[in-house]
Design a protein around this motif. Structure first.
Motif, PDB file in Angstrom:
ATOM      1  N   GLN A 177      29.611  57.704   9.550  1.00  0.00           N
ATOM      2  CA  GLN A 177      28.222  58.122   9.612  1.00  0.00           C
ATOM      3  C   GLN A 177      28.049  59.464   8.903  1.00  0.00           C
ATOM      4  OE1 GLN A 177      27.580  58.176  13.854  1.00  0.00           O
ATOM      5  NE2 GLN A 177      26.987  56.012  13.927  1.00  0.00           N
ATOM      6  N   ASP A 178      26.846  59.987   8.928  1.00  0.00           N
ATOM      7  CA  ASP A 178      26.557  61.296   8.342  1.00  0.00           C
ATOM      8  C   ASP A 178      25.760  62.105   9.360  1.00  0.00           C
ATOM      9  OD1 ASP A 178      26.276  63.447   6.699  1.00  0.00           O
ATOM     10  OD2 ASP A 178      24.765  62.544   5.393  1.00  0.00           O
TER      11      ASP A 178
ATOM     12  N   TRP B 226      23.991  55.683   8.669  1.00  0.00           N
ATOM     13  CA  TRP B 226      25.277  55.096   8.299  1.00  0.00           C
ATOM     14  C   TRP B 226      25.618  55.495   6.866  1.00  0.00           C
ATOM     15  CZ3 TRP B 226      28.756  53.002  11.391  1.00  0.00           C
ATOM     16  CH2 TRP B 226      29.829  52.295  10.832  1.00  0.00           C
ATOM     17  N   ALA B 227      26.852  56.012   6.664  1.00  0.00           N
ATOM     18  CA  ALA B 227      27.264  56.483   5.331  1.00  0.00           C
ATOM     19  C   ALA B 227      28.376  55.649   4.733  1.00  0.00           C
ATOM     20  CB  ALA B 227      27.699  57.947   5.406  1.00  0.00           C
TER      21      ALA B 227
ATOM     22  N   GLU C 178      31.480  57.045   2.369  1.00  0.00           N
ATOM     23  CA  GLU C 178      31.104  58.240   1.621  1.00  0.00           C
ATOM     24  C   GLU C 178      31.943  59.446   2.028  1.00  0.00           C
ATOM     25  OE1 GLU C 178      29.456  60.706  -1.063  1.00  0.00           O
ATOM     26  OE2 GLU C 178      29.240  58.519  -0.920  1.00  0.00           O
ATOM     27  N   GLN C 179      32.206  59.630   3.331  1.00  0.00           N
ATOM     28  CA  GLN C 179      32.992  60.785   3.781  1.00  0.00           C
ATOM     29  C   GLN C 179      34.426  60.712   3.272  1.00  0.00           C
ATOM     30  OE1 GLN C 179      30.999  62.830   4.976  1.00  0.00           O
ATOM     31  NE2 GLN C 179      29.340  61.501   5.661  1.00  0.00           N
TER      32      GLN C 179
ATOM     33  N   ARG D  37      34.535  61.600  -0.322  1.00  0.00           N
ATOM     34  CA  ARG D  37      34.366  63.039  -0.504  1.00  0.00           C
ATOM     35  C   ARG D  37      35.679  63.788  -0.303  1.00  0.00           C
ATOM     36  NH1 ARG D  37      29.739  65.964   2.929  1.00  0.00           N
ATOM     37  NH2 ARG D  37      28.537  64.431   1.717  1.00  0.00           N
TER      38      ARG D  37
ATOM     39  N   SER E  10      30.900  64.639  10.394  1.00  0.00           N
ATOM     40  CA  SER E  10      31.460  63.387   9.903  1.00  0.00           C
ATOM     41  C   SER E  10      32.639  63.635   8.967  1.00  0.00           C
ATOM     42  CB  SER E  10      30.375  62.573   9.189  1.00  0.00           C
ATOM     43  OG  SER E  10      29.363  62.194  10.097  1.00  0.00           O
TER      44      SER E  10
END
Length: 319
Positions: free
Chosen positions: A58-59, A73-74, A77-78, A81, A288
């Protein structure tokens, strides 16, 4: 006589053996004994671990944290990163090197101390064991405070002692200005706290080595180092593997020693994975991202546990 009657008589003379019911029951006993521990671990660690996994995908920001709204909801993505960040890989490499150094020193010092306890008289062994237990019982906060005072730039005993040697002047020397020197102090704190477990465990393993094997090797002309390498170490290998693996798992997640030695404000040069995850979560408020770093750390620790189990299988400790 027909074949059926012959088979019937043979069956009466030699009835099929039935496995006693008693042999089936003890197989359930180990599972019943370990069930409370497994249940406690699931209750205590299950929800936080699941919540951390969900948070990593999530973010979450402070807005969702204080409002109670569901974070968006991500997906991955994390992880993209952190895996694309060069500093993250620097922290991973630093954590691996730090763990390797701490484990190597812990095992070597523990093996030396255990061998010393194995050779000295009983009353000296009792004194050494008492000192080790005292160190083991010392809280991490107390040990870190003592080492921080020993290496203090203004009032440190280490600087005072070393400055009394010819050609050395360490007055007002700050050991933590240089990360190499600072990590040397932190490694000393970690090894100091891990040494009692390694020494006492390896001492118990050395006590199980048959003295006849070592005496036979000496009579055959083997030197002490050869006896240690070809007789003693292979005999205590299962315990040595256990101590090494557990030390690696513990040292990989070191947090308190660094946090306390740096006064709750560790510099980026002192970041390990545990420190990095905490800073990202509660200092930068990227919850996150911190959860994703923590999840990667858990995966790496699980990989270490798999290596431990494989080594235990190979040494015959687990069937």
């Amino acid at each position: 006589m027909s074949a059926d009657r012959v088979a019937d008589r043979a069956g009466r003379r030699h009835p099929p053996r039935r496995r006693p019911a008693r042999r089936r029951r003890p197989r359930l006993l180990p599972y019943l004994l370990i069930a409370p521990t497994v249940l406690a671990l699931v209750l205590v660690l299950g929800y936080p671990l699941v919540d951390m996994v969900v948070l990593a995908f999530q973010d979450m920001t402070r807005e969702q944290l204080f409002s109670g709204a569901s974070p968006p909801w991500a997906g991955l993505e994390q992880f993209r990163r952190i895996l694309g960040d060069g500093f993250f890989w620097t922290v991973v490499a630093r954590t691996v090197v730090f763990t390797a150094v701490c484990v190597a020193l812990t095992v070597l010092c523990g093996l030396f101390t255990a061998h010393l306890m194995h050779r000295v008289s009983p009353w000296v062994r009792t004194v050494i064991a008492g000192m080790l237990v005292t160190v083991w019982a010392m809280p991490v906060m107390v040990a870190s405070s003592i080492f921080r005072w020993l290496f203090d730039a203004d009032y440190g005993v280490v600087n005072w002692l070393l400055s009394r040697l010819p050609g050395i002047d360490l007055a007002k020397h700050n050991w933590f200005t240089d990360p190499w020197q600072g990590f040397a102090v932190i490694v000393a704190v970690v090894v100091w706290g891990s040494l009692p477990f390694a020494a006492i465990t390896l001492r118990a393993a050395l006590a199980q080595v048959p003295p006849e094997l070592e005496e036979s090797a000496v009579l055959d002309g083997a030197r002490p180092t050869q006896v240690l390498r070809h007789v003693t170490l292979p005999t205590i290998r299962p315990v040595l593997v256990m101590v090494t693996t557990l030390s690696a798992i513990w040292d990989f997640g070191v947090f308190n020693q660094i946090w306390l030695m740096r006064g709750g404000q560790p510099e980026r040069e002192y970041y390990l994975l545990g420190i990095y995850s905490f800073i990202e979560s509660f200092a930068v408020n990227r919850y996150s991202v911190g959860a994703a770093i923590a999840l990667v750390t858990v995966v790496l620790l699980l990989a270490g546990s798999v290596v431990h189990l494989r080594q235990m299988f190979r040494t015959g400790e687990v069937e």
